[in-house]
Design a protein around this motif. Structure first.
Motif: not given
Ligand code: GMT
Length: 379
Positions: A327-338, A340-344
């Motif tokens: 979960m931590v590994k994946n959260a760090l992927i999502i929270l990257q600046d480049d 995050l907008p796509e995941f949102k």
């Protein structure tokens, strides 16, 4: 149609779905009668098509446990007769389905057949329902229902696996009102919570063990060691005190806030960057859908119906229950600046597939089918 809706009037997912469904049906011109022991928290107060009937529970010195189910069944009989209901729709099997069965049978003796639909929501099947103290009654009342729905394919499979079900079960997923749940401009709020531009993690639940809030806290702690983050915990329930104590003991209270039960949850979700749902069981995950509608990606477990909502690698990620490292590994992927907008954007796109305007007609169609199959008098 004139529909009686029976549910738990609280913040829990089944009560929210039942109430929002009633609100949506009332907006379509149906007459909706909520029958419950308290006014449902999300009930539209000023809709001319919505009525609320309180179940009165009379206590008596002999009763160690007040017989709520009997009071509910009696109220259903009275409301169905007086308001000439076409149908009763009960949410959460215990004790609503068995009370509805009793009401229907009483009405039959008075030459009235008011069918009932039971919607199963999750723990009524996966936890409490299959306990031997309730299972025979749950099985019987599901089989006696005139229609049965579950909120995910996964819950339907669980129902068939754990009970001897002779009825066809239809899947009608949870839904969302996108006019209410949408990203709002609340930047002042974000600044107040994350003054240094920290990422904001949110968890919402009824603080029961099944939600594995310890895992959410562990994920947060490990993220905090690597990037600036803050966390908001929304809701209340039996685990809250223990979790708060855990956070105090681990010196986390500067970065975590417990907000308790909130009405305008969408305002908080509007400023969140990530939603955590590490549940051990979750038949659908309405709280995650609410987050996604507010453009918040989701890190969840892969329990129950969550794979039917959260698309791995697109709207967020899923991990095995308890796999905090993943979960931590994946959260760090999502929270990257480049990233995050796509995941949102993906989260919002997926949420739109569960728009109330798409799901409500599925219930209406089922109501019509069930009403049309009502046996003729004296059959
Ligand atoms: O999440 C909860 O524990 C509350 C529970 C309820 O019964 O009110 O929610 C259940 O029903 C929701 C609405 O259908 C679902 O979105 C939740 O996933 C489900 N919860 C569980 O299965 C644990």
């Amino acid at each position: 149609m004139k529909i009686g809706i029976v549910c738990y009037p609280t913040f829990g997912g089944s009560g929210v779905v039942a109430t929002e469904l009633g609100n949506a049906l009332a907006r379509q011109g149906h007459e909706i009668h909520f029958i419950t022991y308290d006014q449902p928290t999300r009930m539209a107060l000023f809709d001319e098509n919505i009525y609320y009937h309180k179940v009165d529970i009379r206590t008596y010195p002999l009763f160690e446990y007040p017989p709520y189910e009997l009071a509910l069944a009696s109220k259903m009989v009275n409301v169905a007769k007086f308001e000439q209901l076409d149908l009763l729709h009960v949410h959460y099997a215990i004790p609503h389905a068995s009370a509805a069965y009793m009401a229907r049978e009483i009405l039959k003796t008075q030459e009235l057949y008011v069918p009932f639909i039971t919607t199963l929501h999750g723990t009524d099947i996966t936890l409490v329902g299959k306990d031997e103290s309730y299972a025979p009654v749950v099985t019987f009342s599901i089989n006696q229902s005139d229609g049965v729905t579950t909120v995910s394919q996964s819950l339907r499979a669980d129902t068939y696996e754990h009970f001897e079900i002779t009825k066809q079960i239809e899947v009608i997923p949870n839904f969302i009102d996108l006019t209410r749940f949408k990203k709002q401009q609340k930047e002042h709020f974000k600044k107040a919570i994350c003054p240094k531009g920290e990422r904001l993690i949110v968890h919402t639940s009824n603080f029961r063990k099944v939600k594995r809030i310890d895992d959410a806290i562990k994920v947060f702690c490990r993220l905090r060691q690597q990037i600036p983050v803050k966390m908001l915990l929304i809701g209340d329930g039996p685990e809250r005190r223990r979790i708060e104590q855990l956070c105090q003991d681990n010196d986390l209270m500067d970065d975590i806030r417990f907000l308790g039960k909130l009405d305008a949850i969408e305002e908080v979700l509007s400023v969140a960057d990530l939603f955590l749902m590490p549940s051990e069981k979750e038949s659908f995950g309405l709280a995650a859908l609410e987050a996604m509608a507010c453009e918040v990606p989701v890190i969840s477990s892969n329990a129950g119906g969550l794979p039917e909502l959260n698309i791995h690698g697109v709207t967020g990620f899923m991990s095995d229950v308890g796999d905090v490292d993943d979960m931590v590994k994946n959260a760090l992927i999502i929270l990257q600046d480049d990233k995050l907008p796509e995941f949102k954007a993906n989260a919002l796109k997926r949420a739109k597939e569960f728009d109330v305007h798409k799901i409500r007609p599925l219930y209406e169609a089922m109501y019509e089918r069930v009403i049309a199959s009502v046996p003729a008098p004296n059959n």
